[in-house]
Scaffold this motif. Structure first.
Motif, short mmCIF file in Angstrom:
data_model
loop_
_atom_site.label_atom_id
_atom_site.label_comp_id
_atom_site.label_asym_id
_atom_site.label_seq_id
_atom_site.Cartn_x
_atom_site.Cartn_y
_atom_site.Cartn_z
N HIS A 141 0.81 -1.24 0.00
CA HIS A 141 0.00 0.00 0.00
C HIS A 141 0.84 1.28 0.00
N LEU A 142 2.03 1.21 0.58
CA LEU A 142 2.80 2.46 0.72
C LEU A 142 3.09 3.15 -0.62
N PRO A 143 3.50 2.40 -1.67
CA PRO A 143 3.71 3.07 -2.97
C PRO A 143 2.43 3.77 -3.48
N THR A 144 1.26 3.16 -3.26
CA THR A 144 0.00 3.82 -3.67
C THR A 144 -0.20 5.11 -2.88
N LEU A 145 0.02 5.03 -1.57
CA LEU A 145 -0.18 6.23 -0.74
C LEU A 145 0.76 7.35 -1.18
N LEU A 174 9.49 3.28 10.30
CA LEU A 174 9.64 4.74 10.50
C LEU A 174 11.03 5.19 10.05
N GLN A 175 12.04 4.34 10.34
CA GLN A 175 13.41 4.72 9.99
C GLN A 175 13.66 4.69 8.48
N LYS A 176 12.97 3.76 7.81
CA LYS A 176 13.26 3.53 6.39
C LYS A 176 12.39 4.38 5.46
N GLU A 177 11.16 4.61 5.84
CA GLU A 177 10.20 5.26 4.94
C GLU A 177 9.96 6.72 5.36
N SER A 178 9.49 7.49 4.40
CA SER A 178 9.22 8.89 4.71
C SER A 178 7.71 9.05 5.00
N ALA A 202 9.92 11.91 17.13
CA ALA A 202 10.36 13.30 17.25
C ALA A 202 11.62 13.54 16.43
N GLU A 203 12.56 12.60 16.55
CA GLU A 203 13.84 12.73 15.82
C GLU A 203 13.59 12.78 14.31
N LEU A 204 12.62 11.99 13.84
CA LEU A 204 12.37 11.90 12.40
C LEU A 204 11.34 12.93 11.90
N GLY A 205 10.77 13.70 12.82
CA GLY A 205 9.79 14.71 12.41
C GLY A 205 8.48 14.10 11.96
#
Ligand SMILES: NC(=O)c1ccc[n+]([C@@H]2O[C@H](COP(=O)([O-])OP(=O)(O)OC[C@H]3O[C@@H](n4cnc5c(N)ncnc54)[C@H](OP(=O)(O)O)[C@@H]3O)[C@@H](O)[C@H]2O)c1
Length: 292
Positions: A141-145, A174-178, A202-205
């Motif tokens: 689903h992530l590529p569609t989103l 969380l670390q790998k995807e935006s 928090a670190e990743l915004g």
């Protein structure tokens, strides 16, 4: 803490926000969001019930009147999306709506169909936030989103989990995807996320939505017939619901909490947590100690 109570003027969504409403910023955009939203699991799954529907309408009317914006739902919640759509259609005071739902199905094509169906059920042109429910088939689903976000069909994307499930995998995602948003469980008796997930977000915004803020309602059993301690006045707390919610949203890394309710009076209590002072770090510690 990224409080944004004073900057509502630049955001058309919050132009009519009541004075004193506590908001926090979504890190990826700086858009302010009121710290209390509304969940809809079970509470809005009322079908065509002629007695329950007008109550849901009043709950949402109260929510918006008190400055509410984010409503969270999912195709997993039975008729909830349909009922939300029914209420939104009838309400005039819904300008602040921040629509958040989820995709909860296997397969790319099925995911797209489900998200289109959700748009239809809510009666919205586009969703503000689309989340992958319980990480189900997230790689698909992530590529569609991401594509829909690029096309302007979704403003923000995120993933959810709850009950402390799959936190290690969530951390990796969380670390790998935006992502713009993450949703998980946090409340005064379930504080595991303080260790890794909240600091990481928090670190990743990444904005943080908290589900099960009342541990599915069970927190109220702990305080049955108990009076609020007098020191809770120091953070303008009028009832136990506000005690539990203000504890959550005063965490510097939490963006908002999404309590669910089937009662107008409870919505009034819950939205009340969007006003007044919040507990500071010392007071938060006192609240934890009170619960032993
Ligand atoms: N994986 C996921 O994505 C996931 C998982 C779980 C939850 N969620 C989302 O998070 C939302 C919240 O979680 P939840 O619904 O499981 O549990 P919750 O919000 O922690 O608790 C809901 C319960 O609290 C009671 N309640 C609400 N306000 C109250 C008040 N002021 N005083 C006394 N009782 C009150 C409600 O009863 P009344 O109806 O009587 O008010 C209801 O039984 C869900 O609705 C859903 O949108 C997402």
């Amino acid at each position: 803490m990224m409080l944004a109570a004073g900057i509502a003027s630049f955001n058309p969504r919050l132009l009519a926000a009541p004075t004193g409403l506590i908001s926090k910023k979504i890190p990826s955009s700086n858009e302010p969001l009121p710290v209390i939203g509304m969940g809809s699991w079970q509470t809005f799954d009322v079908g065509n019930d002629e007695f329950a529907l007008p109550v849901r309408l009043n709950i949402l009317k109260t929510f918006f009147n008190m400055g509410g914006a984010i409503i969270d739902s999912s195709p997993m919640y039975g008729n909830s999306e349909k009922v939300i759509g029914y209420c939104l259609e009838s309400l005039k005071n819904k300008q602040a709506l921040f629509s958040a739902t989820k995709v909860w199905v296997h397969g790319q094509w099925m995911g797209k169909q489900q998200m289109k169906q959700s748009r239809y059920l809510w009666g919205v042109e586009n969703f503000d936030l689309m989340q992958i429910h319980n990480l189900l088939d997230w790689q698909v689903h992530l590529p569609t989103l991401k594509e829909w976000k690029k096309q302007g069909k979704i403003r923000y994307i995120g993933v959810t989990t709850s009950h402390g499930r799959r936190h290690t995998e969530l951390e990796r995602i969380l670390q790998k995807e935006s992502l713009d948003f993450v949703q998980f469980t946090y409340n005064i008796i379930d504080r595991e996320v303080e260790q890794r997930l909240l600091p990481l977000a928090a670190e990743l915004g990444i904005a943080v939505i908290i589900n099960r803020p009342f541990q599915g309602g069970r927190l109220f059993n702990y305080v049955k017939n108990k009076k609020l301690p007098s020191w809770t006045k120091e953070f303008d707390c009028e009832n136990w619901a506000q005690f539990f919610l203000k504890f959550i949203v005063s965490h510097p890394q939490v963006t908002c909490a999404i309590p669910a309710t089937s009662q107008v009076a409870h919505m009034q209590e819950n939205m009340g947590a969007c006003y007044g002072r919040l507990p500071d770090a010392k007071m938060r510690q006192q609240m934890i100690e009170y619960f032993g």
